[in-house]
Design a protein around this motif. Structure first.
Motif, PDB file in Angstrom:
ATOM      1  N   SER A 178       0.744  -1.223   0.175  1.00 20.26           N
ATOM      2  CA  SER A 178       0.138  -0.035  -0.059  1.00 20.26           C
ATOM      3  C   SER A 178       0.937   1.115  -0.033  1.00 20.26           C
ATOM      4  CB  SER A 178      -0.918   0.179   1.189  1.00 20.26           C
ATOM      5  OG  SER A 178      -1.669   1.151   1.344  1.00 20.26           O
ATOM      6  N   LEU A 179       0.370   2.071  -0.937  1.00 19.66           N
ATOM      7  CA  LEU A 179       1.268   3.598  -1.110  1.00 19.66           C
ATOM      8  C   LEU A 179       0.016   4.449  -0.885  1.00 19.66           C
ATOM      9  CD1 LEU A 179       3.861   2.801  -3.699  1.00 19.66           C
ATOM     10  CD2 LEU A 179       3.913   2.608  -1.410  1.00 19.66           C
ATOM     11  N   SER A 180      -1.091   4.246  -0.184  1.00 23.92           N
ATOM     12  CA  SER A 180      -2.275   4.888  -0.272  1.00 23.92           C
ATOM     13  C   SER A 180      -2.459   5.859   0.911  1.00 23.92           C
ATOM     14  CB  SER A 180      -3.352   3.811  -0.443  1.00 23.92           C
ATOM     15  OG  SER A 180      -3.697   2.902   0.930  1.00 23.92           O
ATOM     16  N   VAL A 181      -1.881   5.639   1.985  1.00 24.02           N
ATOM     17  CA  VAL A 181      -2.231   6.362   3.280  1.00 24.02           C
ATOM     18  C   VAL A 181      -1.005   7.413   3.433  1.00 24.02           C
ATOM     19  CG1 VAL A 181      -2.937   6.371   5.767  1.00 24.02           C
ATOM     20  CG2 VAL A 181      -3.881   4.527   4.076  1.00 24.02           C
ATOM     21  N   GLY A 182      -1.516   8.624   3.901  1.00 27.53           N
ATOM     22  CA  GLY A 182      -0.518   9.700   4.190  1.00 27.53           C
ATOM     23  C   GLY A 182      -0.305   9.550   5.793  1.00 27.53           C
ATOM     24  N   GLU A 183       0.355   8.567   6.222  1.00 26.39           N
ATOM     25  CA  GLU A 183       0.636   8.380   7.707  1.00 26.39           C
ATOM     26  C   GLU A 183       1.965   7.958   7.762  1.00 26.39           C
ATOM     27  OE1 GLU A 183      -1.205   6.417  11.544  1.00 26.39           O
ATOM     28  OE2 GLU A 183      -1.487   5.279   9.928  1.00 26.39           O
ATOM     29  N   PRO A 184       2.811   8.809   8.583  1.00 28.99           N
ATOM     30  CA  PRO A 184       4.370   8.560   8.667  1.00 28.99           C
ATOM     31  C   PRO A 184       4.426   6.856   9.026  1.00 28.99           C
ATOM     32  CG  PRO A 184       3.797  10.584   9.701  1.00 28.99           C
ATOM     33  CD  PRO A 184       2.419   9.787   9.437  1.00 28.99           C
ATOM     34  N   ASP A 185       5.468   6.380   8.679  1.00 28.89           N
ATOM     35  CA  ASP A 185       5.936   4.874   9.216  1.00 28.89           C
ATOM     36  C   ASP A 185       6.899   5.150  10.357  1.00 28.89           C
ATOM     37  OD1 ASP A 185       7.962   5.888   7.456  1.00 28.89           O
ATOM     38  OD2 ASP A 185       8.831   3.981   7.260  1.00 28.89           O
ATOM     39  N   ALA A 223      -1.610  -0.582  -3.944  1.00 25.92           N
ATOM     40  CA  ALA A 223      -2.814   0.390  -3.879  1.00 25.92           C
ATOM     41  C   ALA A 223      -2.276   1.769  -3.902  1.00 25.92           C
ATOM     42  CB  ALA A 223      -3.407   0.217  -2.260  1.00 25.92           C
ATOM     43  N   VAL A 224      -2.737   2.557  -4.801  1.00 28.33           N
ATOM     44  CA  VAL A 224      -2.197   4.026  -4.790  1.00 28.33           C
ATOM     45  C   VAL A 224      -3.783   4.794  -5.048  1.00 28.33           C
ATOM     46  CG1 VAL A 224      -0.075   3.897  -5.838  1.00 28.33           C
ATOM     47  CG2 VAL A 224      -2.057   3.877  -7.102  1.00 28.33           C
ATOM     48  N   ILE A 225      -4.017   5.974  -4.892  1.00 31.41           N
ATOM     49  CA  ILE A 225      -5.129   6.619  -4.861  1.00 31.41           C
ATOM     50  C   ILE A 225      -5.505   7.426  -6.207  1.00 31.41           C
ATOM     51  CG2 ILE A 225      -6.617   8.322  -3.630  1.00 31.41           C
ATOM     52  CD1 ILE A 225      -6.012   5.717  -1.899  1.00 31.41           C
ATOM     53  N   PRO A 226      -6.848   7.326  -6.541  1.00 30.50           N
ATOM     54  CA  PRO A 226      -6.965   8.037  -7.961  1.00 30.50           C
ATOM     55  C   PRO A 226      -6.970   9.572  -7.669  1.00 30.50           C
ATOM     56  CG  PRO A 226      -8.770   6.398  -7.352  1.00 30.50           C
ATOM     57  CD  PRO A 226      -7.809   6.487  -6.352  1.00 30.50           C
ATOM     58  N   GLY A 227      -6.596  10.194  -8.504  1.00 34.69           N
ATOM     59  CA  GLY A 227      -6.464  11.730  -8.419  1.00 34.69           C
ATOM     60  C   GLY A 227      -7.873  12.412  -8.264  1.00 34.69           C
ATOM     61  N   THR A 228      -8.829  11.559  -8.679  1.00 37.99           N
ATOM     62  CA  THR A 228     -10.190  12.217  -8.716  1.00 37.99           C
ATOM     63  C   THR A 228     -10.777  12.205  -7.271  1.00 37.99           C
ATOM     64  OG1 THR A 228     -10.824  10.051  -9.277  1.00 37.99           O
ATOM     65  CG2 THR A 228     -10.868  11.853 -11.205  1.00 37.99           C
ATOM     66  N   ALA A 229     -10.045  11.448  -6.361  1.00 41.33           N
ATOM     67  CA  ALA A 229     -10.619  11.581  -4.689  1.00 41.33           C
ATOM     68  C   ALA A 229     -10.146  12.933  -4.360  1.00 41.33           C
ATOM     69  CB  ALA A 229      -9.732  10.503  -4.116  1.00 41.33           C
ATOM     70  N   PHE A 230      -9.315  13.590  -5.171  1.00 42.40           N
ATOM     71  CA  PHE A 230      -9.115  14.885  -4.617  1.00 42.40           C
ATOM     72  C   PHE A 230      -9.450  16.038  -5.591  1.00 42.40           C
ATOM     73  CE2 PHE A 230      -5.917  11.867  -3.764  1.00 42.40           C
ATOM     74  CZ  PHE A 230      -5.766  11.745  -2.288  1.00 42.40           C
ATOM     75  N   GLU A 286      -8.370  13.986 -12.405  1.00 48.39           N
ATOM     76  CA  GLU A 286      -8.283  13.060 -13.432  1.00 48.39           C
ATOM     77  C   GLU A 286      -7.026  12.905 -14.333  1.00 48.39           C
ATOM     78  OE1 GLU A 286      -8.797  10.277 -14.941  1.00 48.39           O
ATOM     79  OE2 GLU A 286     -10.860  10.480 -14.246  1.00 48.39           O
ATOM     80  N   GLY A 287      -6.583  11.764 -14.480  1.00 51.75           N
ATOM     81  CA  GLY A 287      -5.448  11.832 -15.157  1.00 51.75           C
ATOM     82  C   GLY A 287      -4.059  11.457 -14.445  1.00 51.75           C
ATOM     83  N   PHE A 288      -4.159  11.544 -13.070  1.00 53.62           N
ATOM     84  CA  PHE A 288      -3.193  11.446 -11.929  1.00 53.62           C
ATOM     85  C   PHE A 288      -3.567  10.492 -11.088  1.00 53.62           C
ATOM     86  CE2 PHE A 288      -3.012  15.729 -13.938  1.00 53.62           C
ATOM     87  CZ  PHE A 288      -1.554  15.834 -14.159  1.00 53.62           C
ATOM     88  N   VAL A 289      -2.481   9.994 -10.082  1.00 54.00           N
ATOM     89  CA  VAL A 289      -2.743   9.203  -9.122  1.00 54.00           C
ATOM     90  C   VAL A 289      -1.729   9.692  -7.863  1.00 54.00           C
ATOM     91  CG1 VAL A 289      -3.404   7.116 -10.343  1.00 54.00           C
ATOM     92  CG2 VAL A 289      -0.913   7.442  -9.693  1.00 54.00           C
ATOM     93  N   ARG A 290      -2.153   9.565  -6.667  1.00 50.19           N
ATOM     94  CA  ARG A 290      -1.481   9.861  -5.577  1.00 50.19           C
ATOM     95  C   ARG A 290      -0.739   8.523  -4.815  1.00 50.19           C
ATOM     96  NH1 ARG A 290      -3.279  11.713   0.447  1.00 50.19           N
ATOM     97  NH2 ARG A 290      -3.307   9.407   0.625  1.00 50.19           N
ATOM     98  N   VAL A 291       0.557   9.036  -4.904  1.00 47.28           N
ATOM     99  CA  VAL A 291       1.459   7.954  -4.368  1.00 47.28           C
ATOM    100  C   VAL A 291       2.054   8.531  -3.180  1.00 47.28           C
ATOM    101  CG1 VAL A 291       3.463   6.180  -4.838  1.00 47.28           C
ATOM    102  CG2 VAL A 291       1.970   7.053  -6.684  1.00 47.28           C
ATOM    103  N   SER A 292       2.074   7.810  -2.077  1.00 43.72           N
ATOM    104  CA  SER A 292       2.669   8.392  -0.688  1.00 43.72           C
ATOM    105  C   SER A 292       4.065   7.574  -0.531  1.00 43.72           C
ATOM    106  CB  SER A 292       1.689   7.998   0.340  1.00 43.72           C
ATOM    107  OG  SER A 292       2.265   8.265   1.615  1.00 43.72           O
ATOM    108  N   TYR A 293       4.805   8.536   0.020  1.00 42.44           N
ATOM    109  CA  TYR A 293       6.243   7.852   0.149  1.00 42.44           C
ATOM    110  C   TYR A 293       6.416   7.718   1.685  1.00 42.44           C
ATOM    111  CZ  TYR A 293       7.868  12.729  -0.513  1.00 42.44           C
ATOM    112  OH  TYR A 293       7.832  14.099  -0.479  1.00 42.44           O
ATOM    113  N   SER A 294       5.473   7.968   2.555  1.00 39.13           N
ATOM    114  CA  SER A 294       5.773   7.653   4.052  1.00 39.13           C
ATOM    115  C   SER A 294       5.803   6.168   4.353  1.00 39.13           C
ATOM    116  CB  SER A 294       4.373   8.213   4.646  1.00 39.13           C
ATOM    117  OG  SER A 294       3.256   7.617   4.225  1.00 39.13           O
ATOM    118  N   TYR A 295       6.878   5.551   3.670  1.00 38.00           N
ATOM    119  CA  TYR A 295       7.090   4.332   3.752  1.00 38.00           C
ATOM    120  C   TYR A 295       8.473   3.931   3.563  1.00 38.00           C
ATOM    121  CZ  TYR A 295       1.758   3.759   2.913  1.00 38.00           C
ATOM    122  OH  TYR A 295       0.482   3.826   3.087  1.00 38.00           O
TER     123      TYR A 295
END
Length: 397
Positions: A34-41, A348-355, A360-369
């Motif tokens: 999962s690269l989906s949640v914005g939570e520090p590791d 798991a990454v998040i569709p840009g349309t969630a924001f 649209e045309g983008f995805v969010r990838v978290s690097y808090s991993y």
């Protein structure tokens, strides 16, 4: 009983969070990266945890004052003065909230009347528009652009303002794009606002996670902007304290007074244990913030480089811990890209349309991993893109 006729119409029209949708699906699957949640590791620094433990051992488990512990509010004001040269009265211009999220909620509710227009800079954190809509406000989205590094421009803002504009929400450093507004960019926005009565909610929860040689600049620092700005910040991201649920709001006393009334009736006070821990966070943990930021910076540069190599064009974000690669080259929508990646390669990454629709045309990838976590995810994304290209080639023959 027909609950459809009983439930609030406004509540029914609010869409569930697009972030939680993919997180919940991933939680039901095995072997998911999962690269989906914005939570520090990172774990909350030990000094902070120890302060919380000691407060419990001493039996400090009662309610605090509604606005928060006086000692904590003094430390918040000291921090803002030392880091941004911002002056707030801890008694009348500062309050402690249940995370930055509560601060956002009560700020919007304290300011927005039915019919007032709320300018929301997109892509952005998922809560701004729903809260504004629940107050009866009219959301006016401004779609920022990749070619501008997802920064709000003065011309975009000027075009969105009407005589009904009440509030501008400035979400920088930005979730999901990682965009940052430097001083010169903010000055241009300030110039548009001068001479108006438009208020600004400046969500600065990622203020400490700004990369490069220039420090974060608070919108309230700019000439003439203090009196129109409600600054929202907290401890979740920079101090790795997401589960402690603690934030704060600072602004002009008349605004904070009304926000505090809503807070009194809805919440009473923020968690007592968390408040004692946060005092130590502000006093003793600057070094830990720097160490965590250095790790995020390394991950940021790795992820941007590797995603670009894979053909997912990605501008270099300068804040937070997200990258926002463009996936249009795949021919898939943001939602389809995320769904197929999750189903076939268990990433798991998040569709840009969630924001916002502009995502649209983008995805969010978290690097808090961790690096190993990111490298495995990149390997799987590369395999997914290779399979997708082969499939599309076969279909075109």
């Amino acid at each position: 009983m027909n609950y459809e006729t009983i439930l609030s119409n406004k509540a029914k029209t609010i869409k569930p969070s697009g972030i939680r949708k993919f997180f919940d699906i991933a939680a039901e699957m095995d072997d998911v990266i999962s690269l989906s949640v914005g939570e520090p590791d990172f774990k909350t620094p030990w000094q902070i945890r120890d302060a919380g433990i000691r407060s419990l051992e001493k039996g400090k488990t009662w309610y605090t004052a509604n606005a928060g512990l006086a000692e904590l509010k003094v430390e918040i004001c000291r921090y803002l003065k030392n880091h941004f040269d911002l002056s707030y009265d801890p008694k009348t211009e500062t309050m402690v909230t249940v995370g930055g999220s509560e601060g956002i909620d009560i700020c919007i509710r304290a300011l927005v009347n039915p019919g007032d227009e709320v300018i929301v800079v997109e892509p952005c954190f998922v809560s701004y528009a729903p809260i504004a809509e629940l107050t009866g406000g009219k959301v006016v989205p401004i779609a920022t652009k990749a070619e501008n590094h997802f920064r709000l421009t003065a011309s975009e803002l000027r075009a969105a303002i009407t005589d009904r504009t009440k509030l501008l929400i400035l979400p920088f450093p930005n979730n999901p794009t990682g965009a940052v507004m430097r001083r010169e960019h903010l000055e241009a926005i300030a110039e548009v606002l001068r001479g108006t009565d438009i208020m600004v909610l400046s969500d600065e929860i990622y203020a400490e996670l700004t990369y490069g040689d220039e420090r974060h600049v608070s919108f309230a620092e700019l000439d003439g902007m203090w009196e129109r700005t409600i600054l929202i910040n907290g401890f979740s991201k920079a101090y790795a304290m997401t589960g402690w649920r603690l934030g704060y709001a600072c602004g002009p006393a008349p605004i904070i007074k009304q926000m505090l009334k809503i807070h009194q009736f809805a919440i009473m006070c923020a968690p007592t244990t968390s408040q004692y821990a946060a005092i130590v966070a502000l006093r003793e943990c600057d070094d830990q913030i720097v160490a965590m930021r250095d790790q995020y910076d390394m991950r940021r540069r790795l992820l941007v480089s590797e995603l670009n190599k894979l053909g997912l064009t990605c501008f270099e974000p300068e804040g937070a811990f997200y990258v926002f690669p463009c996936i249009r080259s795949t021919g898939l929508s943001s939602d389809d890209f995320c769904r197929q990646l999750l189903e076939t390669r268990h990433v798991a990454v998040i569709p840009g349309t969630a924001f916002g629709e502009s995502g649209e045309g983008f995805v969010r990838v978290s690097y808090s991993y961790s690096i190993s976590h990111l490298m495995e995810a990149l390997r799987r994304i590369g395999a997914f893109l290779k399979d997708l290209k082969s499939k599309q080639t076969e279909e075109s023959v």
